[in-house]
Design a protein around this motif. Structure first.
Motif, mmCIF file in Angstrom:
data_model
loop_
_atom_site.group_PDB
_atom_site.id
_atom_site.type_symbol
_atom_site.label_atom_id
_atom_site.label_comp_id
_atom_site.label_asym_id
_atom_site.label_seq_id
_atom_site.Cartn_x
_atom_site.Cartn_y
_atom_site.Cartn_z
ATOM 1 N N THR A 365 0.831 -1.205 0.000
ATOM 2 C CA THR A 365 0.000 0.000 0.000
ATOM 3 C C THR A 365 0.864 1.252 0.000
ATOM 4 O OG1 THR A 365 -1.768 -1.151 1.207
ATOM 5 C CG2 THR A 365 -1.798 1.249 1.246
ATOM 6 N N ALA A 366 1.886 1.278 0.870
ATOM 7 C CA ALA A 366 2.770 2.444 0.935
ATOM 8 C C ALA A 366 3.517 2.644 -0.380
ATOM 9 C CB ALA A 366 3.760 2.276 2.086
ATOM 10 N N TYR A 367 3.947 1.545 -0.995
ATOM 11 C CA TYR A 367 4.705 1.639 -2.242
ATOM 12 C C TYR A 367 3.835 2.199 -3.371
ATOM 13 C CZ TYR A 367 7.480 0.277 -6.301
ATOM 14 O OH TYR A 367 8.187 0.288 -7.475
ATOM 15 N N TYR A 368 2.638 1.659 -3.534
ATOM 16 C CA TYR A 368 1.795 2.122 -4.637
ATOM 17 C C TYR A 368 1.203 3.502 -4.364
ATOM 18 C CZ TYR A 368 2.387 -2.454 -6.701
ATOM 19 O OH TYR A 368 2.944 -3.574 -7.261
ATOM 20 N N ASN A 369 1.009 3.845 -3.089
ATOM 21 C CA ASN A 369 0.619 5.218 -2.771
ATOM 22 C C ASN A 369 1.720 6.198 -3.165
ATOM 23 O OD1 ASN A 369 -1.940 4.728 -1.752
ATOM 24 N ND2 ASN A 369 -1.237 4.520 0.365
ATOM 25 N N ALA A 370 2.974 5.815 -2.915
ATOM 26 C CA ALA A 370 4.095 6.671 -3.306
ATOM 27 C C ALA A 370 4.209 6.773 -4.828
ATOM 28 C CB ALA A 370 5.395 6.130 -2.717
ATOM 29 N N THR A 371 3.958 5.657 -5.519
ATOM 30 C CA THR A 371 4.018 5.668 -6.989
ATOM 31 C C THR A 371 2.946 6.579 -7.572
ATOM 32 O OG1 THR A 371 4.869 3.400 -6.988
ATOM 33 C CG2 THR A 371 3.927 4.233 -9.042
ATOM 34 N N VAL A 372 1.722 6.454 -7.064
ATOM 35 C CA VAL A 372 0.628 7.303 -7.540
ATOM 36 C C VAL A 372 0.906 8.768 -7.206
ATOM 37 C CG1 VAL A 372 -1.819 7.818 -7.257
ATOM 38 C CG2 VAL A 372 -1.067 5.455 -7.447
ATOM 39 N N ALA A 373 1.429 9.021 -6.003
ATOM 40 C CA ALA A 373 1.731 10.396 -5.598
ATOM 41 C C ALA A 373 2.789 11.010 -6.507
ATOM 42 C CB ALA A 373 2.197 10.427 -4.148
ATOM 43 N N ARG A 374 3.761 10.209 -6.924
ATOM 44 C CA ARG A 374 4.787 10.715 -7.836
ATOM 45 C C ARG A 374 4.179 11.079 -9.192
ATOM 46 N NH1 ARG A 374 7.591 6.671 -7.492
ATOM 47 N NH2 ARG A 374 8.726 7.330 -5.624
ATOM 48 N N GLN A 375 3.284 10.261 -9.682
ATOM 49 C CA GLN A 375 2.610 10.556 -10.941
ATOM 50 C C GLN A 375 1.732 11.800 -10.824
ATOM 51 O OE1 GLN A 375 0.570 6.861 -11.663
ATOM 52 N NE2 GLN A 375 2.410 5.801 -12.390
ATOM 53 N N LYS A 376 1.047 11.928 -9.687
ATOM 54 C CA LYS A 376 0.190 13.096 -9.478
ATOM 55 C C LYS A 376 1.019 14.370 -9.415
ATOM 56 C CE LYS A 376 -3.048 12.893 -6.402
ATOM 57 N NZ LYS A 376 -3.747 12.614 -5.130
ATOM 58 N N GLN A 377 2.200 14.287 -8.811
ATOM 59 C CA GLN A 377 3.040 15.475 -8.748
ATOM 60 C C GLN A 377 3.501 15.890 -10.140
ATOM 61 O OE1 GLN A 377 7.098 15.249 -7.433
ATOM 62 N NE2 GLN A 377 6.901 17.068 -6.150
ATOM 63 N N GLU A 378 3.889 14.910 -10.936
ATOM 64 C CA GLU A 378 4.336 15.232 -12.297
ATOM 65 C C GLU A 378 3.227 15.903 -13.098
ATOM 66 O OE1 GLU A 378 5.643 11.545 -13.849
ATOM 67 O OE2 GLU A 378 7.470 11.429 -12.615
ATOM 68 N N VAL A 423 0.993 21.984 -4.717
ATOM 69 C CA VAL A 423 1.419 21.925 -3.316
ATOM 70 C C VAL A 423 0.911 20.642 -2.660
ATOM 71 C CG1 VAL A 423 1.138 22.984 -1.033
ATOM 72 C CG2 VAL A 423 1.630 24.413 -3.020
ATOM 73 N N GLN A 424 -0.344 20.318 -2.918
ATOM 74 C CA GLN A 424 -0.922 19.099 -2.349
ATOM 75 C C GLN A 424 -0.175 17.863 -2.842
ATOM 76 O OE1 GLN A 424 -5.055 18.523 -3.256
ATOM 77 N NE2 GLN A 424 -5.272 16.775 -1.893
ATOM 78 N N ALA A 425 0.114 17.820 -4.138
ATOM 79 C CA ALA A 425 0.829 16.674 -4.707
ATOM 80 C C ALA A 425 2.247 16.578 -4.152
ATOM 81 C CB ALA A 425 0.865 16.785 -6.223
ATOM 82 N N LYS A 426 2.863 17.723 -3.960
ATOM 83 C CA LYS A 426 4.236 17.748 -3.437
ATOM 84 C C LYS A 426 4.300 17.132 -2.058
ATOM 85 C CE LYS A 426 7.536 21.095 -1.588
ATOM 86 N NZ LYS A 426 7.829 22.533 -1.418
ATOM 87 N N TYR A 427 3.445 17.572 -1.153
ATOM 88 C CA TYR A 427 3.515 17.084 0.224
ATOM 89 C C TYR A 427 2.919 15.687 0.366
ATOM 90 C CZ TYR A 427 5.297 21.537 1.738
ATOM 91 O OH TYR A 427 6.096 22.628 1.906
ATOM 92 N N GLU A 428 2.000 15.336 -0.500
ATOM 93 C CA GLU A 428 1.516 13.954 -0.488
ATOM 94 C C GLU A 428 2.646 13.001 -0.864
ATOM 95 O OE1 GLU A 428 -1.878 11.069 -2.514
ATOM 96 O OE2 GLU A 428 -1.848 13.216 -2.971
ATOM 97 N N LEU A 429 3.454 13.405 -1.834
ATOM 98 C CA LEU A 429 4.589 12.573 -2.227
ATOM 99 C C LEU A 429 5.615 12.488 -1.093
ATOM 100 C CD1 LEU A 429 6.154 10.928 -4.289
ATOM 101 C CD2 LEU A 429 7.059 13.074 -5.221
ATOM 102 N N LEU A 430 5.858 13.614 -0.418
ATOM 103 C CA LEU A 430 6.796 13.605 0.698
ATOM 104 C C LEU A 430 6.313 12.686 1.817
ATOM 105 C CD1 LEU A 430 7.770 17.387 0.946
ATOM 106 C CD2 LEU A 430 9.187 15.512 0.123
ATOM 107 N N ILE A 431 5.020 12.755 2.104
ATOM 108 C CA ILE A 431 4.450 11.902 3.154
ATOM 109 C C ILE A 431 4.575 10.433 2.763
ATOM 110 C CG2 ILE A 431 2.307 11.245 4.324
ATOM 111 C CD1 ILE A 431 1.473 14.187 4.165
ATOM 112 N N ARG A 432 4.195 10.123 1.512
ATOM 113 C CA ARG A 432 4.237 8.722 1.076
ATOM 114 C C ARG A 432 5.656 8.185 1.062
ATOM 115 N NH1 ARG A 432 -0.825 7.607 2.231
ATOM 116 N NH2 ARG A 432 -2.325 8.749 0.960
#
Length: 442
Positions: A365-378, A423-432
């Motif tokens: 879950t943590a891995y795929y949340n981080a993957t999705v967050a990275r895509q959302k940031q891009e 901003v939301q995508a940035k910090y979501e990626l940092l959290i994940r």
């Protein structure tokens, strides 16, 4: 008047210096503070102390047990024996003062003490792992809320810049309206937008303050109102978005060291040794025993048997020997205890499998949340850049008179929304990424 102005200036200068000098907590400082003051962590640390005491007790079970027995009895011409230590019998009225030192020491107990020591060692290992698990949990929780604070701070910064831009728009619209180049409605639109942006800024600043208070409560921080955090995430080393590997790779690297897994494995081993402890009750027990005692006797209406010191010396006796105890029948208590612990082992093995399954699921879950967050940031960064270019083009049209303030306001709103999404995508990626980093053992 001049004196009041100078006094006010000194006051605000002092306040500014005080605020700037106030300590700001970094993420690592927040985690360390939470670990030191968290009630659950403190309770588990106390449990470790309890297990250390239990281990010390089992290790000392090999030592001899020594006791001192003192007695003073009276006999009233009773044919029954009343003696001290069994060395002299009184069939006539009198008194006896006796003392004895007894000592027993296990020679063989079916390896019960040895296995009990091992069981207590693994109980201690399990308690230590549970303490580390609590620290991991509080670290993840603090990291999440800390980065949420930074997220709300970023949102407030975006809103503050928007308010500044809206104020500039009001100023420019006011000049154009006064010059007769723009209708009065454009100034009203600019003022309405400024009021809306100020409302959003107040809301975002309130959310930031509430997030700081929430984090302070999680830390059990006494001074909530003056709690501040380090706001430079780049200086905290939080900008790295590199993935440590696949979810399976992270799972395999942490399976042997993750605290909940270590604790579950230690629980199984502890029960296995406790099973050996219970099976020891099927075997005979051999103890070494010894005693030394003496007494002073006084028979009523009879001449003295000797002085106190003489009797103590003459009545002294020593005993040494071994005691063999062989269990025959104890109402099936040993059998039932063995069966009960065997079932506990099966339950703990299932707990271990469940802990492994949960760890795998959490990492996935943590891995795929981080993957999705990275895509959302891009995608958010691309949208933000596109909105910026669109706004610049709209501003050029507005300056040339080929656009109105309504179109410009709409373009600004789209750009602000894109900035907020970024901003939301940035910090979501940092959290994940921060959560994922806790699972990865290097």
């Amino acid at each position: 008047m001049t004196h009041k102005i100078i006094t006010a200036a000194i006051f605000f200068l002092t306040l500014s210096v005080s605020l700037s000098a106030q300590h700001r907590y970094s993420l690592n400082e927040c985690i360390d503070y939470a670990i030191r003051h968290n009630i659950d962590v403190q309770q588990r640390a106390l449990q470790i102390s309890q297990h250390e005491i239990a281990l010390n007790t089992s290790r000392n079970a090999w030592l001899p047990e020594v006791s001192l027995e003192l007695s003073h009895v009276f006999g009233f011409e009773s044919p029954a024996s009343a003696s001290g230590g069994g060395s002299v019998s009184m069939s006539e009225g009198g008194s006896a003062t006796t003392g004895m030192v007894r000592a027993t020491m296990p020679l063989f107990d079916g390896f019960k003490i040895k296995n009990q020591i091992k069981a207590d060692q693994y109980s201690l290992a399990s308690a230590s792992a549970n303490l580390e698990a609590a620290k991991k949990d509080i670290s993840i929780q603090v990291s999440t809320y800390y980065l949420q604070c930074l997220y709300y701070k970023g949102m407030a910064d975006v809103s503050r810049k928007q308010v500044e831009t809206s104020r500039e728009m009001v100023r420019r619209a006011s000049i154009r309206v006064s010059e007769g180049k723009r209708p009065r409605s454009e100034l009203a639109e600019a003022e309405a937008q400024l009021a809306a942006d100020e409302h959003v800024l107040v809301s975002d600043e309130g959310q930031y303050t509430l997030s700081l208070i929430t984090l302070a409560h999680i830390l059990n921080m006494p001074d909530v109102e003056n709690f501040l955090i380090e706001e430079d995430e780049a200086g905290l080393g939080l900008l790295s978005t590199a993935s440590p590997g696949s979810a399976q790779f992270i799972y395999e690297s942490s399976i042997t060291t993750w605290p909940s897994i270590v604790a579950a494995q230690a629980d199984i081993t502890q029960s296995e040794y406790m099973l050996k402890v219970q099976k020891a009750d099927y075997l005979p027990r051999l103890d070494l025993m010894g005693s030394i005692g003496t007494g002073y006797y006084n028979i009523f209406d009879k001449p003295s048997l000797g002085s106190f010191g003489r009797q103590l010396d003459s009545n002294r006796g020593e005993i040494i020997g071994v005691t063999l105890t062989y269990p025959i029948f104890n109402r099936f208590q040993t059998r039932n205890s063995v069966n009960q612990i065997a079932k506990e082992i099966e339950i703990k093995q299932l707990n271990l499998e469940n802990a492994k399954l949960k760890l795998r699921q959490d990492i996935q879950t943590a891995y795929y949340n981080a993957t999705v967050a990275r895509q959302k940031q891009e995608s958010a960064l691309k949208a933000c850049e596109a909105s910026r270019i669109s706004l610049e083009y709209e501003e050029i049209l507005f300056e040339e008179g080929r656009s109105n303030i309504f179109d410009l306001t709409q373009a600004r709103q789209k750009y602000v929304k894109a900035q907020q999404d970024a901003v939301q995508a940035k910090y979501e990626l940092l959290i994940r990424n921060r959560i994922l980093d806790f699972y990865y053992t290097r």
